[in-house]
Motif scaffolding. Structure first.
Motif, PDB file in Angstrom:
ATOM      1  N   LEU A   1       0.841  -1.187   0.000  1.00 15.61           N
ATOM      2  CA  LEU A   1       0.000   0.000   0.000  1.00 15.61           C
ATOM      3  C   LEU A   1       0.881   1.243   0.000  1.00 15.61           C
ATOM      4  O   LEU A   1       1.863   1.316   0.747  1.00 15.61           O
ATOM      5  CB  LEU A   1      -0.906   0.034   1.238  1.00 15.61           C
ATOM      6  N   VAL A   2       0.522   2.215  -0.821  1.00 12.21           N
ATOM      7  CA  VAL A   2       1.179   3.525  -0.818  1.00 12.21           C
ATOM      8  C   VAL A   2       0.094   4.558  -0.566  1.00 12.21           C
ATOM      9  O   VAL A   2      -0.802   4.742  -1.392  1.00 12.21           O
ATOM     10  CB  VAL A   2       1.904   3.808  -2.152  1.00 12.21           C
ATOM     11  N   LYS A   3       0.157   5.200   0.583  1.00 15.34           N
ATOM     12  CA  LYS A   3      -0.915   6.101   1.032  1.00 15.34           C
ATOM     13  C   LYS A   3      -0.491   7.562   0.910  1.00 15.34           C
ATOM     14  O   LYS A   3       0.567   7.958   1.407  1.00 15.34           O
ATOM     15  CB  LYS A   3      -1.246   5.763   2.493  1.00 15.34           C
ATOM     16  N   LEU A   4      -1.326   8.375   0.254  1.00 18.15           N
ATOM     17  CA  LEU A   4      -1.091   9.811   0.211  1.00 18.15           C
ATOM     18  C   LEU A   4      -1.769  10.461   1.405  1.00 18.15           C
ATOM     19  O   LEU A   4      -2.986  10.344   1.592  1.00 18.15           O
ATOM     20  CB  LEU A   4      -1.625  10.424  -1.079  1.00 18.15           C
ATOM     21  N   SER A   5      -0.988  11.156   2.219  1.00 20.98           N
ATOM     22  CA  SER A   5      -1.496  11.832   3.403  1.00 20.98           C
ATOM     23  C   SER A   5      -1.066  13.298   3.351  1.00 20.98           C
ATOM     24  O   SER A   5      -0.729  13.817   2.287  1.00 20.98           O
ATOM     25  CB  SER A   5      -0.978  11.129   4.662  1.00 20.98           C
ATOM     26  N   ALA A   6      -1.105  13.951   4.493  1.00 21.94           N
ATOM     27  CA  ALA A   6      -0.777  15.378   4.564  1.00 21.94           C
ATOM     28  C   ALA A   6       0.239  15.633   5.666  1.00 21.94           C
ATOM     29  O   ALA A   6       0.296  14.907   6.669  1.00 21.94           O
ATOM     30  CB  ALA A   6      -2.044  16.199   4.831  1.00 21.94           C
ATOM     31  N   THR A   7       1.045  16.673   5.485  1.00 23.52           N
ATOM     32  CA  THR A   7       2.053  17.005   6.496  1.00 23.52           C
ATOM     33  C   THR A   7       1.424  17.418   7.812  1.00 23.52           C
ATOM     34  O   THR A   7       2.073  17.406   8.849  1.00 23.52           O
ATOM     35  CB  THR A   7       2.972  18.134   5.995  1.00 23.52           C
ATOM     36  N   SER A   8       0.151  17.780   7.779  1.00 26.23           N
ATOM     37  CA  SER A   8      -0.536  18.183   9.008  1.00 26.23           C
ATOM     38  C   SER A   8      -0.983  16.995   9.848  1.00 26.23           C
ATOM     39  O   SER A   8      -1.483  17.181  10.972  1.00 26.23           O
ATOM     40  CB  SER A   8      -1.759  19.042   8.666  1.00 26.23           C
ATOM     41  N   ALA A   9      -0.820  15.776   9.348  1.00 27.37           N
ATOM     42  CA  ALA A   9      -1.344  14.596  10.043  1.00 27.37           C
ATOM     43  C   ALA A   9      -0.789  14.490  11.463  1.00 27.37           C
ATOM     44  O   ALA A   9       0.408  14.289  11.668  1.00 27.37           O
ATOM     45  CB  ALA A   9      -1.005  13.330   9.258  1.00 27.37           C
ATOM     46  N   GLY A  10      -1.660  14.660  12.444  1.00 28.03           N
ATOM     47  CA  GLY A  10      -1.266  14.521  13.835  1.00 28.03           C
ATOM     48  C   GLY A  10      -0.483  15.685  14.408  1.00 28.03           C
ATOM     49  O   GLY A  10       0.000  15.611  15.549  1.00 28.03           O
ATOM     50  N   ALA A  11      -0.343  16.780  13.641  1.00 24.72           N
ATOM     51  CA  ALA A  11       0.410  17.936  14.139  1.00 24.72           C
ATOM     52  C   ALA A  11      -0.388  18.657  15.230  1.00 24.72           C
ATOM     53  O   ALA A  11      -1.605  18.534  15.319  1.00 24.72           O
ATOM     54  CB  ALA A  11       0.710  18.902  12.992  1.00 24.72           C
TER      55      ALA A  11
ATOM     56  N   HIS B   1      -6.382  12.576   9.082  1.00 26.89           N
ATOM     57  CA  HIS B   1      -5.278  12.095   8.247  1.00 26.89           C
ATOM     58  C   HIS B   1      -4.454  11.056   9.013  1.00 26.89           C
ATOM     59  O   HIS B   1      -4.065  10.026   8.469  1.00 26.89           O
ATOM     60  CB  HIS B   1      -4.372  13.257   7.835  1.00 26.89           C
ATOM     61  N   ARG B   2      -4.193  11.360  10.294  1.00 22.60           N
ATOM     62  CA  ARG B   2      -3.396  10.444  11.094  1.00 22.60           C
ATOM     63  C   ARG B   2      -4.136   9.127  11.320  1.00 22.60           C
ATOM     64  O   ARG B   2      -3.537   8.036  11.268  1.00 22.60           O
ATOM     65  CB  ARG B   2      -3.048  11.093  12.439  1.00 22.60           C
ATOM     66  N   ALA B   3      -5.436   9.190  11.564  1.00 21.38           N
ATOM     67  CA  ALA B   3      -6.217   7.970  11.740  1.00 21.38           C
ATOM     68  C   ALA B   3      -6.225   7.135  10.462  1.00 21.38           C
ATOM     69  O   ALA B   3      -6.171   5.900  10.511  1.00 21.38           O
ATOM     70  CB  ALA B   3      -7.638   8.316  12.164  1.00 21.38           C
ATOM     71  N   ALA B   4      -6.289   7.807   9.322  1.00 18.56           N
ATOM     72  CA  ALA B   4      -6.248   7.103   8.040  1.00 18.56           C
ATOM     73  C   ALA B   4      -4.879   6.448   7.837  1.00 18.56           C
ATOM     74  O   ALA B   4      -4.783   5.312   7.347  1.00 18.56           O
ATOM     75  CB  ALA B   4      -6.551   8.062   6.897  1.00 18.56           C
ATOM     76  N   GLU B   5      -3.815   7.147   8.208  1.00 19.61           N
ATOM     77  CA  GLU B   5      -2.481   6.558   8.152  1.00 19.61           C
ATOM     78  C   GLU B   5      -2.403   5.307   9.021  1.00 19.61           C
ATOM     79  O   GLU B   5      -1.830   4.286   8.626  1.00 19.61           O
ATOM     80  CB  GLU B   5      -1.435   7.561   8.625  1.00 19.61           C
TER      81      GLU B   5
END
Length: 296
Positions: free
Chosen positions: A102-112, A124-128
């Motif tokens: 799996l290669v997942k596109l997320s965001a730099t804000s994930a969990g910030a 985003h973090r939960a999806a990761e």
């Protein structure tokens, strides 16, 4: 379906979008057959190397059909309301189908953590987490603001109206989505980056005014911005039909970026692709026609 398409082992979700579409372009150039998942097949032009399938993240049977026979999946979910359930549904289908990567596109804000102490990008973090807990080989690609976000303002620029700015003078590692696609393609094809969370950025941190100044030079015309406070942004998004969780996610992310939380620059694009990330100016020049009067 042609023989080459029937041999495809890569599933690209979000295939009619900016990054998903760019991944398809990379694969076509390389002669790699892929399967493309979209909600409506009519939104994606046909191609001999692309097997277009329709699906819905809330329809498990459609996900089972889309992942059947695949070895690797590019995971891109963009729900109208911030929630990781679509990622979980896709991971379940992928695991059941015997997908290995799996290669997942997320965001730099994930969990910030935002300036008010609240967690930014929690969905985003939960999806990761759904991807990293899948038991499959995984790569997380985190990206900041895309250069292509400016395309949404083409009409305002054409009419001589100011571009709304929710992030003030906050700088971000703005990236050309074509670079994200090229890295994603490398991860899908070779397994590079397996087990890593990789932050991809452009070569320099830029604020919205920085980008506007660059675009103005490229187009040879004056472009202005107007600051949009959080309350006004909320009202605009709600009037546009966005639900409350989505609105708050956008506002929180903008506040984080405004305070410099997204100003990081990395060399991951160079490390993986063997070349530097493209500049915003290069992207603007390549897309000049979209901002011309009468342009698309």
């Amino acid at each position: 379906m042609s023989d080459s398409v029937s041999d495809s082992k890569l599933l690209i979700t979000g295939a009619s979008g900016t990054v998903g579409g760019a991944i398809l372009a990379v694969m076509r150039r390389r002669g790699v057959p892929v399967r493309a998942l979209v909600r409506n097949a009519a939104t994606l032009p046909g191609h001999p190397l692309v097997d277009i399938v329709e699906g819905d993240y809330d329809d498990p049977r459609s996900l089972d059909a889309a992942t059947a026979g695949m070895e690797a999946v590019f995971v891109l979910t963009t729900p109208g309301s911030p929630a990781p359930r679509h990622d979980r549904a896709l991971v379940r289908a992928a695991r059941s189908a015997g997908v290995t990567r799996l290669v997942k596109l997320s965001a730099t804000s994930a969990g910030a953590r935002g300036p008010d102490g609240r967690i930014v990008g929690s969905w985003h973090r939960a999806a990761e987490d759904a991807v990293t807990a899948s038991g499959l080989s995984w790569t997380i690609l985190r990206a900041p603001s895309f250069a292509s976000n400016f395309l949404r303002w083409a009409d305002l620029i054409d009419r001589g109206l100011p571009i709304p700015n929710m992030t003030g003078s906050g700088r971000q590692g703005v990236i050309d989505p074509r670079d994200v696609a090229a890295v994603a393609a490398a991860c899908l094809l070779t397994g590079v980056g397996a087990g890593r969370t990789i932050t991809l950025t452009g070569p320099e941190p830029l604020s919205v005014p920085d980008q506007v100044a660059c675009l103005a030079r490229v187009l040879g015309r004056e472009i202005t911005t107007v600051d949009v406070p959080p309350d006004r942004a909320r009202a605009r998004m709600r009037s546009a039909g966005m639900d409350a969780p989505a609105v708050e996610a956008v506002v929180a992310g903008a506040a984080w970026a405004r305070e410099g939380g997204n100003a990081r620059v990395t060399e991951e694009v160079r490390s993986i692709l063997g070349r530097p990330a493209g500049t915003f100016e290069r992207w603007a020049r390549d897309h000049r026609a979209a901002f011309q009067r009468g342009g698309g």
